[in-house]
Design a protein around this motif. Structure first.
Motif: not given
Length: 133
Positions: A93-114
């Protein structure tokens, strides 16, 4: 021509449970005015490598009976000649939602690992131009 039978799922299920600190997709409202769209074009002779890396990624996202959200809730696959196209959609809805998406991706990537991220990226050998969001 759109491929009905693809190795990757057409829809990634919206999930409710994740490890602490990692949000899953909230209910995605497809009536919202905006869509983030990412295009992956692959050389048909290398598409299976791309698909295998994405299927393995889904395994890395699996946490018990649920999947971690990775910002790619819907994937569409089409074939045309020597190129196959994978379109990823994310409604917002809002462009800020994409910032939330980016943060979600960052956290998920940290959980699954390099190691899981490297296996995902290994499928990129199949990519051909154009490749963009």
């Amino acid at each position: 021509m759109i491929s009905i039978v693809a190795l990757l799922p057409l829809l990634l299920v919206i999930l409710a449970v994740a490890p602490p600190g990692v949000r899953t997709h909230r209910f995605l409202d497809w009536s919202v005015p905006n869509r983030w769209v990412h295009f992956d074009n692959t050389d048909s002779s290398k598409t299976r490598t791309f698909e295998r890396a994405r299927i393995e990624w889904l395994g890395a996202l699996r946490q018990g009976d649920s999947l971690l959200a990775d910002g790619r809730p819907v994937l569409w696959h089409a074939r045309s000649g020597g190129t196959e196209t994978f379109l990823t959609f994310y409604p917002f809805t809002r462009w800020a939602d994409l910032d939330d998406r980016s943060e979600m991706v960052r956290r998920t990537n940290a959980v699954v690992g390099p190691a899981a991220l490297e296996r995902y990226d290994a499928g990129d050998v199949a990519l051909v131009a154009p490749h963009f969001t």
